[in-house]
Design a protein around this motif. Sequence first.
Motif, mmCIF file in Angstrom:
data_model
loop_
_atom_site.group_PDB
_atom_site.id
_atom_site.type_symbol
_atom_site.label_atom_id
_atom_site.label_comp_id
_atom_site.label_asym_id
_atom_site.label_seq_id
_atom_site.Cartn_x
_atom_site.Cartn_y
_atom_site.Cartn_z
ATOM 1 N N UNK A 184 -7.744 -0.720 5.243
ATOM 2 C CA UNK A 184 -9.113 -0.346 5.612
ATOM 3 C C UNK A 184 -9.365 -0.644 7.082
ATOM 4 N N UNK A 185 -8.969 -1.845 7.551
ATOM 5 C CA UNK A 185 -9.131 -2.174 8.962
ATOM 6 C C UNK A 185 -8.332 -1.245 9.847
ATOM 7 N N UNK A 186 -7.109 -0.907 9.428
ATOM 8 C CA UNK A 186 -6.287 0.013 10.216
ATOM 9 C C UNK A 186 -6.927 1.393 10.294
ATOM 10 N N UNK A 187 -7.557 1.830 9.201
ATOM 11 C CA UNK A 187 -8.228 3.128 9.198
ATOM 12 C C UNK A 187 -9.417 3.131 10.150
ATOM 13 N N UNK A 188 -10.168 2.022 10.183
ATOM 14 C CA UNK A 188 -11.303 1.931 11.100
ATOM 15 C C UNK A 188 -10.830 1.977 12.550
ATOM 16 N N UNK A 189 -9.755 1.251 12.856
ATOM 17 C CA UNK A 189 -9.234 1.256 14.226
ATOM 18 C C UNK A 189 -8.743 2.643 14.624
ATOM 19 N N UNK A 190 -8.079 3.320 13.714
ATOM 20 C CA UNK A 190 -7.594 4.659 14.030
ATOM 21 C C UNK A 190 -8.759 5.625 14.229
ATOM 22 N N UNK A 204 -11.095 -7.642 8.736
ATOM 23 C CA UNK A 204 -11.492 -8.496 7.619
ATOM 24 C C UNK A 204 -10.266 -9.043 6.907
ATOM 25 N N UNK A 205 -10.416 -10.224 6.341
ATOM 26 C CA UNK A 205 -9.339 -10.824 5.577
ATOM 27 C C UNK A 205 -9.144 -10.062 4.266
ATOM 28 N N UNK A 206 -7.941 -10.105 3.696
ATOM 29 C CA UNK A 206 -7.722 -9.427 2.403
ATOM 30 C C UNK A 206 -8.695 -9.880 1.316
ATOM 31 N N UNK A 207 -8.983 -11.177 1.287
ATOM 32 C CA UNK A 207 -9.892 -11.682 0.245
ATOM 33 C C UNK A 207 -11.285 -11.067 0.389
ATOM 34 N N UNK A 208 -11.798 -10.973 1.619
ATOM 35 C CA UNK A 208 -13.134 -10.424 1.830
ATOM 36 C C UNK A 208 -13.200 -8.959 1.411
ATOM 37 N N UNK A 217 -4.112 0.846 -3.998
ATOM 38 C CA UNK A 217 -3.422 0.625 -2.717
ATOM 39 C C UNK A 217 -4.281 -0.217 -1.780
ATOM 40 N N UNK A 218 -5.589 0.071 -1.749
ATOM 41 C CA UNK A 218 -6.483 -0.709 -0.890
ATOM 42 C C UNK A 218 -6.677 -2.129 -1.428
ATOM 43 N N UNK A 219 -6.602 -2.290 -2.752
ATOM 44 C CA UNK A 219 -6.707 -3.629 -3.320
ATOM 45 C C UNK A 219 -5.474 -4.454 -2.995
ATOM 46 N N UNK A 220 -4.297 -3.819 -3.114
ATOM 47 C CA UNK A 220 -3.041 -4.522 -2.826
ATOM 48 C C UNK A 220 -2.867 -4.735 -1.335
ATOM 49 N N UNK A 221 -3.232 -3.738 -0.545
ATOM 50 C CA UNK A 221 -3.088 -3.817 0.922
ATOM 51 C C UNK A 221 -4.452 -3.614 1.579
ATOM 52 N N UNK A 243 -11.296 -7.459 -0.853
ATOM 53 C CA UNK A 243 -11.218 -7.372 -2.314
ATOM 54 C C UNK A 243 -12.543 -7.760 -2.962
ATOM 55 N N UNK A 244 -13.178 -8.804 -2.456
ATOM 56 C CA UNK A 244 -14.479 -9.220 -2.999
ATOM 57 C C UNK A 244 -15.510 -8.113 -2.792
#
Length: 360
Positions: free
Chosen positions: A211-217, A231-235, A203-207, A237-238
Amino acid sequence: MSGGRPAAAPAVGAAPAGDAAADGAAATGGGTADGATAVGTAAGQPRARHRLLTAVLLLAGVAGLVAVARNDAWSLVTRMADGRFLALLALSVLTNVGGLLLGLLSWRAVLDDLGPPVGLFGSARIFFCGLLGKFLPTPVFGLLAHIQLGAEYGATAGRMVTTYVVSLGITMLTACLAALGIAPAVLGGNTWWLALPVLVLLCFVVRPGLIGASVERGARLFRRPPPTGRNSPRAVRVSLALALLSWFSAGLHLWLIVVALDGPPARSLSACVGGFALATVAGTLTIVLPDGLGAREMVLVLSLSTVVPVPTAGAAAIVSRLVCTLAELGTAGVMILVTRSRRGTPPAATGDTTDDPLEG
């Protein structure tokens, strides 16, 4: 890995305690002296309990490891003295260093995605100086080192805090996934439910935005300043991929130690990789102990005892601690010396004008 720990961001804009005390003394005509003494006494009591708890846990951990290994201690020492063991031990240190470098690249992928690139030398200096904070019985020093050194390379405090929190989440998430390697040995055939953590990671790989939403919450929950950006999705995933590779490389050091102690190579690989990740998570969550000393070894013994005798598992846990400490201190020392002459420029010179809610 960096071995980061959960830490609350310091209030950068807070007034110094000494100034506040001086103002209070001026306003009350020195009447705050008794209050300051009372506050100091009250603050000293938790510190004393903290030191006592740390000492008790350390002694208990050492006593447990000695009790585990005492029966076969001489045969284990004899086995460690031969050339084959020393060669595998040297290779074990190198694989652990490889895990650290992959952890650096995973952390750097998050950092550079949030602002102007810091550069490889700057990233290495910040990362490994912060890594040294894990040897102190509190998680805040690593974060403070990141903030202080990040300023030398033009990275704002908010950016460093966001990087710290996001990287910590990625590290813990991938560690839990790597820890599943020990589950088949513990649970036998009842491992169907292990698909659930894998689905969470997918789920975190696809969306990756989750992770950013969890940090904000989490920032809103703890009433802290929001992160400076996502962070961008690519960053993401990398960073996730590099973190998983980091756990595998770091876990290989334990496997080499177990093989050197005549453990079964095929059966022990997943137990070593998964057990090391699980033990590192346990040590990270044990905040009162420096680098989870004692707690990590106990989890390692429990994990490795599924594939090797308990005395061998105890010896492997002790050697693993020595290998990890040598790799971490050695790599950090080399990186700090190499990057010492490659300091960054002040934030004003870099053009980094990102709004920073943490700047005071």
